[in-house]
Design a protein around this motif. Structure first.
Motif, PDB file in Angstrom:
ATOM      1  N   ALA A 139     -32.387  -3.834 -44.819  1.00  0.00           N
ATOM      2  CA  ALA A 139     -33.221  -2.723 -45.376  1.00  0.00           C
ATOM      3  C   ALA A 139     -34.679  -2.794 -44.686  1.00  0.00           C
ATOM      4  O   ALA A 139     -35.220  -3.802 -44.640  1.00  0.00           O
ATOM      5  CB  ALA A 139     -33.259  -2.552 -46.923  1.00  0.00           C
ATOM      6  N   ARG A 167     -30.550   0.619 -45.184  1.00  0.00           N
ATOM      7  CA  ARG A 167     -31.387   1.612 -45.531  1.00  0.00           C
ATOM      8  C   ARG A 167     -32.877   1.461 -45.068  1.00  0.00           C
ATOM      9  O   ARG A 167     -33.364   0.374 -44.995  1.00  0.00           O
ATOM     10  CB  ARG A 167     -31.769   1.579 -47.132  1.00  0.00           C
ATOM     11  N   GLY A 193     -27.040   3.184 -44.217  1.00  0.00           N
ATOM     12  CA  GLY A 193     -27.883   3.322 -45.196  1.00  0.00           C
ATOM     13  C   GLY A 193     -28.956   4.538 -45.191  1.00  0.00           C
ATOM     14  O   GLY A 193     -29.069   5.037 -44.111  1.00  0.00           O
ATOM     15  N   GLU A 194     -29.499   4.838 -46.519  1.00  0.00           N
ATOM     16  CA  GLU A 194     -30.165   6.068 -46.611  1.00  0.00           C
ATOM     17  C   GLU A 194     -31.397   6.044 -45.430  1.00  0.00           C
ATOM     18  O   GLU A 194     -32.036   4.937 -45.386  1.00  0.00           O
ATOM     19  CB  GLU A 194     -30.618   6.490 -47.730  1.00  0.00           C
ATOM     20  N   GLY A 222     -25.084   7.195 -44.128  1.00  0.00           N
ATOM     21  CA  GLY A 222     -26.003   7.168 -45.187  1.00  0.00           C
ATOM     22  C   GLY A 222     -26.812   8.672 -45.287  1.00  0.00           C
ATOM     23  O   GLY A 222     -26.798   9.416 -44.129  1.00  0.00           O
TER      24      GLY A 222
END
Length: 370
Positions: A139, A167, A193-194, A222
């Motif tokens: 992340a 993310r 991930g987002e 994501g």
């Protein structure tokens, strides 16, 4: 017959495969390569942590298995959480070398990775080299990947990359493919991930009877992920190039956006160019765009440059020179600059720093939009 000519070989069929199979009659979906057979029976070398086995690589599982069987051990690099690594992770690959590299970029960390393949290689030397790079970006991580490839006209190089981005991770990729008997490059990036994002820029040049095969895949899983893929190349003489780019907008990736575009300058009557841009979509709230422009130097530009004393051949070489100068300008380390300098060799690139040629910006003609 020399001993190296008797070395056992292995045929890797259907590698660099595009996720969506199409245009079978044109043979655009994959490439078949002949490589040295594994010969390390009884030897045990360091391998990467098993976590990297789940990273999809652009050239596919067969190439991954072959590299792992050939490489003299794997190199593992971990960038600690929140740390910005000042020293680049440099992977140098010479004639006959096979490298297996894994990089773990912990949350909030930043790293630059450079693959330099071909420096110091000479034409007339046959062989196969390969580089496998797998990256896990946690992340908020930042990854800067630079790939510089230029091998001899009798050599082949396999370049396979796999990246998993969590993310808010950001990945930027800079590829310079500057020639070789056969160069096959595969790139896969999983935006899991987002808000993860990848920006990829590829510049390539192939001349003579060189073969360039590129397969690049971005899986956008994501929400609100973003991919920007840009390609710009010059093909001369009887060069063969295949480019397969795929943006896969997976179900659940709401708000995702993906764009891919290519511009090809063709400078030879016997050039074979195959471009297959693809958008796969299994989600409603997404945006995807793709296209390709293929053409030659316009008559207006040729006339303009001729009025300043440049022949057609000289005018066309301005494009080639611009590509190599861009590669040198953005080379992040001495190893990358060495690859570019060696690839230039005795190439008669023009010195267009004179007042007559400043500001010239040639355009493409006879373009085809896809």
């Amino acid at each position: 017959m020399a001993e190296k000519d008797l070395a056992p070989e292995l045929t890797l069929e259907r590698v660099n495969v595009a996720p969506a199979q199409t245009w079978n009659r044109l043979r655009t979906n994959d490439i078949t390569l002949t490589v040295p057979a594994p010969g390390r029976k009884g030897d045990v070398y360091f391998s990467l942590p098993r976590l990297f086995e789940g990273v999809e690589c652009g050239m596919g599982r067969a190439v991954t298995d072959w590299v792992e069987s050939q490489a003299k051990g794997a190199r593992y690099v971990e960038v600690p959480r929140g740390e910005r690594r000042e020293e680049a992770v440099v992977v140098t690959v010479g004639a006959g070398d096979v490298a297996d590299t894994g990089v773990m970029v912990r949350a909030g960390a930043e790293v630059t990775i450079v693959v330099a393949a071909g420096a110091g290689e000479k034409d007339g030397e046959a062989g196969t080299s390969a580089s496998l790079v797998r990256v896990i970006a946690e992340a908020g991580a930042r990854v800067h990947l630079h790939e510089y490839v230029s091998v001899g006209t009798d050599q082949q190089h396999l370049e396979s990359v796999g990246i998993s981005a969590a993310r808010d991770a950001r990945v930027d990729v800079h590829q310079y493919l500057l020639g070789g008997g056969t160069v096959a490059l595969g790139f896969a990036c999983d935006l899991a991930g987002e808000r993860a994002r990848v920006d990829l820029g590829c510049r390539y040049h192939a001349a003579g009877a060189e073969v360039l095969d590129i397969n690049e895949v971005v899986r956008q899983r994501g929400r609100k992920t973003r991919s920007e893929l840009s390609y710009n190349g010059v093909l001369e003489d009887a060069a063969h190039k295949g480019l397969r780019t795929t943006i896969d907008l997976v179900h659940g990736a709401k708000g995702a956006q993906g764009n891919e575009a290519e511009t090809v300058l063709v400078l030879g009557d016997d050039v074979v160019n195959k471009t297959l841009p693809t958008i796969l979509c299994d989600e409603d709230d997404v945006a995807g765009n793709h296209g390709a422009t293929i053409g030659s130097v316009s008559p207006e530009q040729l006339a303009f440059l001729a009025s300043r004393g440049l022949s057609r051949a000289d005018a066309e070489q301005l494009f080639v020179q611009a590509l190599y100068e861009d590669a040198l300008m953005h080379a992040p380390c001495p190893e990358a600059r060495a690859v570019v300098n060696d690839s230039i060799g005795d190439r008669p690139l023009l010195n267009h720093e004179s007042d007559d040629s400043k500001g010239v910006c040639p355009q493409l003609n006879h373009s085809e939009e896809a």
